[in-house]
Design a protein around this motif. Structure first.
Motif, PDB file in Angstrom:
ATOM      1  N   ARG A  17      46.363  41.967  39.917  1.00 40.91           N
ATOM      2  CA  ARG A  17      47.251  42.104  41.077  1.00 40.91           C
ATOM      3  C   ARG A  17      46.706  43.133  42.065  1.00 40.91           C
ATOM      4  NH1 ARG A  17      51.050  41.632  36.875  1.00 40.91           N
ATOM      5  NH2 ARG A  17      51.393  43.874  36.857  1.00 40.91           N
ATOM      6  N   LEU A  18      46.162  44.225  41.545  1.00 36.56           N
ATOM      7  CA  LEU A  18      45.591  45.246  42.420  1.00 36.56           C
ATOM      8  C   LEU A  18      44.371  44.726  43.173  1.00 36.56           C
ATOM      9  CD1 LEU A  18      45.912  48.440  40.199  1.00 36.56           C
ATOM     10  CD2 LEU A  18      47.093  47.976  42.362  1.00 36.56           C
ATOM     11  N   LEU A  19      43.539  43.940  42.503  1.00 38.25           N
ATOM     12  CA  LEU A  19      42.373  43.361  43.175  1.00 38.25           C
ATOM     13  C   LEU A  19      42.800  42.441  44.317  1.00 38.25           C
ATOM     14  CD1 LEU A  19      40.069  42.584  40.126  1.00 38.25           C
ATOM     15  CD2 LEU A  19      39.729  44.358  41.873  1.00 38.25           C
ATOM     16  N   LEU A  20      43.821  41.628  44.070  1.00 36.31           N
ATOM     17  CA  LEU A  20      44.331  40.758  45.129  1.00 36.31           C
ATOM     18  C   LEU A  20      44.899  41.572  46.285  1.00 36.31           C
ATOM     19  CD1 LEU A  20      46.034  38.000  42.988  1.00 36.31           C
ATOM     20  CD2 LEU A  20      44.040  37.724  44.446  1.00 36.31           C
ATOM     21  N   ASP A  21      45.674  42.590  45.968  1.00 34.88           N
ATOM     22  CA  ASP A  21      46.256  43.433  47.023  1.00 34.88           C
ATOM     23  C   ASP A  21      45.160  44.119  47.841  1.00 34.88           C
ATOM     24  OD1 ASP A  21      48.833  42.734  46.282  1.00 34.88           O
ATOM     25  OD2 ASP A  21      49.145  44.547  45.067  1.00 34.88           O
ATOM     26  N   ALA A  22      44.118  44.584  47.159  1.00 37.27           N
ATOM     27  CA  ALA A  22      43.022  45.259  47.865  1.00 37.27           C
ATOM     28  C   ALA A  22      42.280  44.294  48.774  1.00 37.27           C
ATOM     29  CB  ALA A  22      42.054  45.890  46.862  1.00 37.27           C
ATOM     30  N   THR A  23      41.966  43.106  48.286  1.00 37.70           N
ATOM     31  CA  THR A  23      41.244  42.152  49.129  1.00 37.70           C
ATOM     32  C   THR A  23      42.111  41.699  50.303  1.00 37.70           C
ATOM     33  OG1 THR A  23      41.822  40.330  47.642  1.00 37.70           O
ATOM     34  CG2 THR A  23      39.689  41.360  47.324  1.00 37.70           C
ATOM     35  N   ASP A  24      43.402  41.514  50.065  1.00 31.58           N
ATOM     36  CA  ASP A  24      44.302  41.155  51.171  1.00 31.58           C
ATOM     37  C   ASP A  24      44.352  42.275  52.213  1.00 31.58           C
ATOM     38  OD1 ASP A  24      44.915  38.667  50.142  1.00 31.58           O
ATOM     39  OD2 ASP A  24      46.866  39.264  49.334  1.00 31.58           O
ATOM     40  N   ALA A  25      44.446  43.525  51.761  1.00 35.06           N
ATOM     41  CA  ALA A  25      44.504  44.655  52.691  1.00 35.06           C
ATOM     42  C   ALA A  25      43.216  44.755  53.507  1.00 35.06           C
ATOM     43  CB  ALA A  25      44.750  45.955  51.926  1.00 35.06           C
ATOM     44  N   LEU A  26      42.078  44.591  52.847  1.00 43.26           N
ATOM     45  CA  LEU A  26      40.815  44.660  53.570  1.00 43.26           C
ATOM     46  C   LEU A  26      40.695  43.518  54.573  1.00 43.26           C
ATOM     47  CD1 LEU A  26      38.437  45.695  50.665  1.00 43.26           C
ATOM     48  CD2 LEU A  26      39.078  47.081  52.652  1.00 43.26           C
ATOM     49  N   HIS A  27      41.138  42.342  54.187  1.00 46.39           N
ATOM     50  CA  HIS A  27      41.078  41.203  55.093  1.00 46.39           C
ATOM     51  C   HIS A  27      42.035  41.381  56.279  1.00 46.39           C
ATOM     52  CE1 HIS A  27      40.602  37.104  56.479  1.00 46.39           C
ATOM     53  NE2 HIS A  27      41.920  37.004  56.520  1.00 46.39           N
ATOM     54  N   LEU A  36      48.181  52.210  48.113  1.00 43.75           N
ATOM     55  CA  LEU A  36      47.335  51.287  47.366  1.00 43.75           C
ATOM     56  C   LEU A  36      46.111  52.008  46.828  1.00 43.75           C
ATOM     57  CD1 LEU A  36      46.676  48.493  46.292  1.00 43.75           C
ATOM     58  CD2 LEU A  36      45.788  47.888  48.570  1.00 43.75           C
ATOM     59  N   TRP A  37      45.545  52.918  47.608  1.00 48.39           N
ATOM     60  CA  TRP A  37      44.388  53.681  47.145  1.00 48.39           C
ATOM     61  C   TRP A  37      44.736  54.455  45.871  1.00 48.39           C
ATOM     62  CZ3 TRP A  37      39.403  53.602  47.863  1.00 48.39           C
ATOM     63  CH2 TRP A  37      38.632  54.631  47.318  1.00 48.39           C
ATOM     64  N   ALA A  38      45.899  55.040  45.809  1.00 46.13           N
ATOM     65  CA  ALA A  38      46.308  55.791  44.616  1.00 46.13           C
ATOM     66  C   ALA A  38      46.369  54.870  43.393  1.00 46.13           C
ATOM     67  CB  ALA A  38      47.651  56.470  44.851  1.00 46.13           C
ATOM     68  N   LEU A  39      46.928  53.681  43.575  1.00 48.91           N
ATOM     69  CA  LEU A  39      47.005  52.720  42.464  1.00 48.91           C
ATOM     70  C   LEU A  39      45.615  52.248  42.045  1.00 48.91           C
ATOM     71  CD1 LEU A  39      50.025  50.595  43.730  1.00 48.91           C
ATOM     72  CD2 LEU A  39      50.031  52.209  41.799  1.00 48.91           C
ATOM     73  N   LEU A  40      44.780  51.939  43.011  1.00 45.97           N
ATOM     74  CA  LEU A  40      43.428  51.471  42.708  1.00 45.97           C
ATOM     75  C   LEU A  40      42.612  52.541  41.991  1.00 45.97           C
ATOM     76  CD1 LEU A  40      42.632  49.667  46.066  1.00 45.97           C
ATOM     77  CD2 LEU A  40      42.762  48.554  43.819  1.00 45.97           C
ATOM     78  N   SER A  41      42.668  53.761  42.489  1.00 44.33           N
ATOM     79  CA  SER A  41      41.840  54.822  41.909  1.00 44.33           C
ATOM     80  C   SER A  41      42.328  55.241  40.521  1.00 44.33           C
ATOM     81  CB  SER A  41      41.756  56.026  42.847  1.00 44.33           C
ATOM     82  OG  SER A  41      43.034  56.578  43.065  1.00 44.33           O
TER      83      SER A  41
END
Length: 93
Positions: A17-27, A36-41
């Motif tokens: 889910r985090l990977l999807l959220d990150a790619t959506d945010a970047l796009h 999101l950065w806090a969750l990813l890191s």
């Protein structure tokens, strides 16, 4: 247009889910917000995050190149508009 989000029930792992959220945010925004950065890191190493960002950038560059050069899609490659969401009563977009 594609459909679905990281909240869809097919995504059961938090990492996915985090990977999807990150790619959506970047796009969508070309950036990762603080929350999101806090969750990813907390989930991925700095090296893994760098790989993710570079991979997203590489695919973005590839899509720009393919579109600008009018590269034809492979005849057997599926297209997003060919894939229909399962009948759920929701409007896909």
């Amino acid at each position: 247009m594609t459909h679905g989000t990281s909240a869809d029930p097919c995504w059961t792992a938090q990492r996915d889910r985090l990977l999807l959220d990150a790619t959506d945010a970047l796009h969508d925004h070309h950036d990762i917000d603080t929350a999101l950065w806090a969750l990813l890191s907390a989930e991925f190493t700095p090296e893994q995050l760098l790989d993710l960002f570079m991979l997203c950038g590489w695919y973005h560059a590839t899509s720009h190149t393919a579109r600008a050069t009018r590269l034809s899609p492979e005849p057997v490659a599926p297209r997003f508009h060919d894939v229909r969401p399962a009948a759920s009563g929701r409007d896909p977009g």
